[in-house]
Design a protein around this motif. Structure first.
Motif, PDB file in Angstrom:
ATOM      1  N   LEU A   1       0.836  -1.201   0.000  1.00 26.76           N
ATOM      2  CA  LEU A   1       0.000   0.000   0.000  1.00 26.76           C
ATOM      3  C   LEU A   1       0.874   1.254   0.000  1.00 26.76           C
ATOM      4  O   LEU A   1       0.595   2.231  -0.710  1.00 26.76           O
ATOM      5  CB  LEU A   1      -0.906  -0.022   1.229  1.00 26.76           C
ATOM      6  N   ALA A   2       1.944   1.227   0.780  1.00 26.95           N
ATOM      7  CA  ALA A   2       2.867   2.371   0.808  1.00 26.95           C
ATOM      8  C   ALA A   2       3.501   2.550  -0.570  1.00 26.95           C
ATOM      9  O   ALA A   2       3.607   3.675  -1.083  1.00 26.95           O
ATOM     10  CB  ALA A   2       3.941   2.151   1.867  1.00 26.95           C
ATOM     11  N   GLY A   3       3.888   1.413  -1.185  1.00 29.90           N
ATOM     12  CA  GLY A   3       4.428   1.483  -2.547  1.00 29.90           C
ATOM     13  C   GLY A   3       3.396   2.055  -3.502  1.00 29.90           C
ATOM     14  O   GLY A   3       3.728   2.883  -4.363  1.00 29.90           O
ATOM     15  N   ALA A   4       2.139   1.642  -3.323  1.00 30.39           N
ATOM     16  CA  ALA A   4       1.075   2.134  -4.190  1.00 30.39           C
ATOM     17  C   ALA A   4       0.902   3.638  -4.030  1.00 30.39           C
ATOM     18  O   ALA A   4       0.719   4.364  -5.012  1.00 30.39           O
ATOM     19  CB  ALA A   4      -0.230   1.410  -3.871  1.00 30.39           C
ATOM     20  N   ALA A   5       0.981   4.132  -2.787  1.00 33.57           N
ATOM     21  CA  ALA A   5       0.820   5.571  -2.553  1.00 33.57           C
ATOM     22  C   ALA A   5       1.930   6.352  -3.260  1.00 33.57           C
ATOM     23  O   ALA A   5       1.675   7.370  -3.917  1.00 33.57           O
ATOM     24  CB  ALA A   5       0.829   5.869  -1.056  1.00 33.57           C
ATOM     25  N   LEU A   6       3.161   5.863  -3.157  1.00 28.23           N
ATOM     26  CA  LEU A   6       4.275   6.542  -3.823  1.00 28.23           C
ATOM     27  C   LEU A   6       4.104   6.488  -5.338  1.00 28.23           C
ATOM     28  O   LEU A   6       4.344   7.471  -6.039  1.00 28.23           O
ATOM     29  CB  LEU A   6       5.603   5.891  -3.432  1.00 28.23           C
ATOM     30  N   LEU A   7       3.675   5.330  -5.828  1.00 29.33           N
ATOM     31  CA  LEU A   7       3.471   5.177  -7.274  1.00 29.33           C
ATOM     32  C   LEU A   7       2.381   6.132  -7.764  1.00 29.33           C
ATOM     33  O   LEU A   7       2.534   6.809  -8.781  1.00 29.33           O
ATOM     34  CB  LEU A   7       3.097   3.726  -7.578  1.00 29.33           C
ATOM     35  N   CYS A   8       1.295   6.195  -7.001  1.00 28.58           N
ATOM     36  CA  CYS A   8       0.190   7.094  -7.377  1.00 28.58           C
ATOM     37  C   CYS A   8       0.662   8.546  -7.384  1.00 28.58           C
ATOM     38  O   CYS A   8       0.322   9.317  -8.279  1.00 28.58           O
ATOM     39  CB  CYS A   8      -0.988   6.939  -6.406  1.00 28.58           C
ATOM     40  N   ALA A   9       1.446   8.916  -6.371  1.00 30.56           N
ATOM     41  CA  ALA A   9       1.926  10.304  -6.296  1.00 30.56           C
ATOM     42  C   ALA A   9       2.860  10.606  -7.462  1.00 30.56           C
ATOM     43  O   ALA A   9       2.799  11.690  -8.056  1.00 30.56           O
ATOM     44  CB  ALA A   9       2.630  10.543  -4.966  1.00 30.56           C
ATOM     45  N   THR A  10       3.717   9.665  -7.809  1.00 32.16           N
ATOM     46  CA  THR A  10       4.645   9.885  -8.927  1.00 32.16           C
ATOM     47  C   THR A  10       3.878  10.029 -10.231  1.00 32.16           C
ATOM     48  O   THR A  10       4.171  10.901 -11.052  1.00 32.16           O
ATOM     49  CB  THR A  10       5.622   8.697  -9.041  1.00 32.16           C
ATOM     50  N   PHE A  11       2.881   9.166 -10.396  1.00 31.73           N
ATOM     51  CA  PHE A  11       2.073   9.237 -11.607  1.00 31.73           C
ATOM     52  C   PHE A  11       1.309  10.561 -11.665  1.00 31.73           C
ATOM     53  O   PHE A  11       1.258  11.222 -12.705  1.00 31.73           O
ATOM     54  CB  PHE A  11       1.092   8.048 -11.642  1.00 31.73           C
ATOM     55  N   ALA A  12       0.733  10.950 -10.513  1.00 30.94           N
ATOM     56  CA  ALA A  12      -0.026  12.197 -10.462  1.00 30.94           C
ATOM     57  C   ALA A  12       0.872  13.390 -10.776  1.00 30.94           C
ATOM     58  O   ALA A  12       0.466  14.324 -11.470  1.00 30.94           O
ATOM     59  CB  ALA A  12      -0.663  12.363  -9.085  1.00 30.94           C
TER      60      ALA A  12
END
Lengths: 328, 272
Positions: free
Chosen positions: B157-168
């Protein structure tokens, strides 16, 4: 810290997309966009020594803001060179802006939803300021700009004058040696303008901060700047003091006189009537043809004088005359 | 000039993140509205999937409890998905106030990444925790099978949050070129919700699609962490999930950083 500015032959051209009016025009420009080139700067050169306070004036679209943005490192010029304290602003932007304070009168740099005090804390973090020293500096600015009652108010609830004082403090927290102000008094009422002018004057005098300000309010320039730069159509047309600009446009003086009787101005040679309201008469004369004492003596001989003043034409008229002389 | 403190690495970034985070947490009405919407859609999605599976339970690629976990977790984390632009950044770009960010001694990409990370974590926390509480108590959402599963889920989930932020952040950087957000928002809403598994859990999609989606970044945002939670993916998959996320964070981060630099060089701050 020395922050001398050297700008040579700065050029900037913007491509503006032109759309013909109506639906047909929109569709045509969708298929084949047409661009027009606007030369915002067509070769501007100047130099500033540390501790100077210079006013940039010029009509809307003259290139003042473009110049400030290039000096701030926000815009990259198409040609020419520029160094500020030895650095090329746009090449080393992050390093450059760390020693620079900028206030854009029409934009805010504070955090809209946060109280003023949190914006200041945030800036101290962003600039990585030493906390004790930042706190002292903040105390000083809060005192001088009278921000005490505003500190806990969210920025969005400040009046324009209050916000501008906060913007100034925010731009100065990191003790920059150089301050750029793009129309800092725009939209402010008279007391707010005076407060900001007074603050800027002492900042320049006491702390030796180099200040460049652009403005349409010529009172700003008259009150603050010994040096004046006029930009028009992307070119630098005048660089000198206000008296020099006056001399370029006109040597005219104004005599305002309140009379206790009637007077026919035709009996005063070398004089034109600028305005007449009741018994008040505003006369323009050229000191080269008729000197002020001479004129006053003649006037007093013709009619009883209650009061009189002699002054140069207001700066607005000088500048308007200057712009008029430039346009073909 | 006040001497700067080089020792405090990350101080500006952390301050920017916390400032935005705190602001977003203040938006209680938006959180309440999001909560109700997410709850409503969760019930609908479960009803649709239940009807779907009832036809041929044996053919379902996921167990019912894994589906329930998948749906509720993705509803709770909906606001984390980078399917829309940051309205504040959009306003900054359109008004030219981005000039204010450019005169700060911090790269634009870093400033925006901090904003995006806050925007992709604060709202889902605010809405997701109550939603999960309800799903746990009243919505049959099973607890993780064990401490190890819970830990693996949180890591993904933490990885997902970072991935989402990078994509955003990359999406928002594109705004510097397009100036209008309509195209980006429209395109990304479709691609991200479908590709991440928010519309339909990815195992339900045709095999050909799945092979492509295995590679694309979106899987790391919803599908992988939540299948881990429900036991649909084994714990041993955690390593490959984190590696997949990290690879995309690096790729998307580098792309965003490079585009941002290119944009800064050709940017025109108009007016005023």
């Amino acid at each position: 810290m020395t922050c001398a500015i050297r700008a040579e032959e700065l050029r900037k051209t913007f491509r503006v997309r032109e759309t013909a009016s109506g639906l047909g025009g929109t569709l045509r420009s969708l298929l084949r966009p047409r661009y027009r080139e606007v030369h915002a700067l067509a070769g501007v050169s100047f130099a500033l020594e540390p501790g100077e306070m210079v006013g940039f004036i010029g009509p809307n679209g003259a290139g003042k803001s473009t110049t400030i943005k290039i000096l701030s490192g926000i815009l990259v010029p198409d040609g020419g060179t520029c160094t500020v304290g030895g650095l090329v602003p746009w090449e080393r932007r992050v390093e450059h802006v760390a020693r620079l304070g900028v206030v854009f009168g029409q934009r805010t740099q504070l955090w809209w939803d946060l109280p003023v005090t949190e914006s200041f804390d945030l800036l101290a973090d962003i600039y990585r300021l030493d906390r004790a020293r930042a706190a002292r500096r903040r105390q000083e600015l809060v005192g001088r700009l009278d921000l005490g009652p505003l500190l806990d108010v969210p920025v969005r609830q400040l009046s324009l004058g209050q916000r501008m004082r906060c913007e100034l403090a925010a731009a100065l927290l990191h003790e920059p040696g150089l301050l750029f102000l793009d129309e800092p008094t725009i939209g402010l009422d008279a007391p707010a303008k005076l407060a900001i002018r007074e603050f800027l004057r002492s900042l320049n005098r006491e702390q030796g901060v180099t200040v460049i300000l652009t403005t349409h309010d010529l009172d700003d320039v008259e009150a603050l700047c010994r040096r004046l730069v006029v930009i028009h159509h992307g070119r630098l047309l005048f660089d000198g003091d206000l008296d020099g600009l006056r001399a370029r446009v006109t040597s005219e003086r104004r005599l305002t006189v309140d009379l206790d009787g009637d007077l026919d101005p035709a009996r005063l040679p070398g004089v034109t009537v600028v305005a007449r309201e009741g018994r008040r008469l505003v006369l323009a004369f050229d000191p080269a043809t008729v000197s002020a004492p001479e004129l006053i003596a003649r006037l007093a001989a013709l009619a009883p004088v209650r009061d009189l003043t002699v002054e140069a034409p207001p700066i607005e008229e000088i500048v308007a005359g200057f712009y008029r002389g430039l346009d073909p | 000039m006040i001497p700067r403190q080089p020792a405090t690495i990350g101080r500006p970034e952390l301050a920017l993140f916390l400032a935005r985070f705190r602001t977003l947490v203040q938006y209680r009405a938006a959180a309440a509205a999001g909560f109700v919407t997410q709850l409503f859609w969760g019930v609908i999605r479960l009803a649709i999937l239940a009807a779907f599976i009832d036809g041929a339970p044996a053919a379902s690629p996921m167990t019912p409890s894994a589906i329930i976990a998948y749906v509720w977790l993705s509803q709770a984390c909906f606001a984390m998905l980078p399917w829309n632009l940051d309205p504040e950044i959009l306003a900054l770009v359109r008004s030219g106030n981005v000039a204010g960010e450019l005169v700060r001694p911090l790269g634009l990409y870093r400033q925006w990444f901090c904003r995006c990370l806050a925007a992709r974590t604060a709202p889902p926390l605010l809405r997701g925790i109550p939603l999960l509480a309800i799903a746990w108590t009243a919505g049959d959402l099973p607890l993780p099978a064990g401490v190890a599963t819970a830990a693996a889920w949180l890591a993904a989930l933490a990885g997902a949050a970072l991935l989402c932020a990078t994509f955003a952040t990359l999406m928002n950087v594109c705004l510097l070129f397009t100036l209008s957000g309509d195209g980006i928002n429209g395109l990304m809403a479709a691609v991200v919700t479908l590709g991440s598994g928010l519309i339909l859990p990815l195992p339900f999609l045709p095999d050909g699609w799945q092979r492509v989606l295995e590679i694309l970044p979106f899987r790391g945002m919803v599908d992988a962490p939540f299948r881990l939670y429900g036991g649909d993916l084994p714990l041993t998959a955690l390593g490959s999930i984190l590696a997949h996320q990290a690879a995309w964070i690096l790729i998307l981060g580098a792309a965003g950083w490079w585009l941002c630099r290119a944009a800064e060089r050709r940017m025109t701050v108009q007016g005023g």
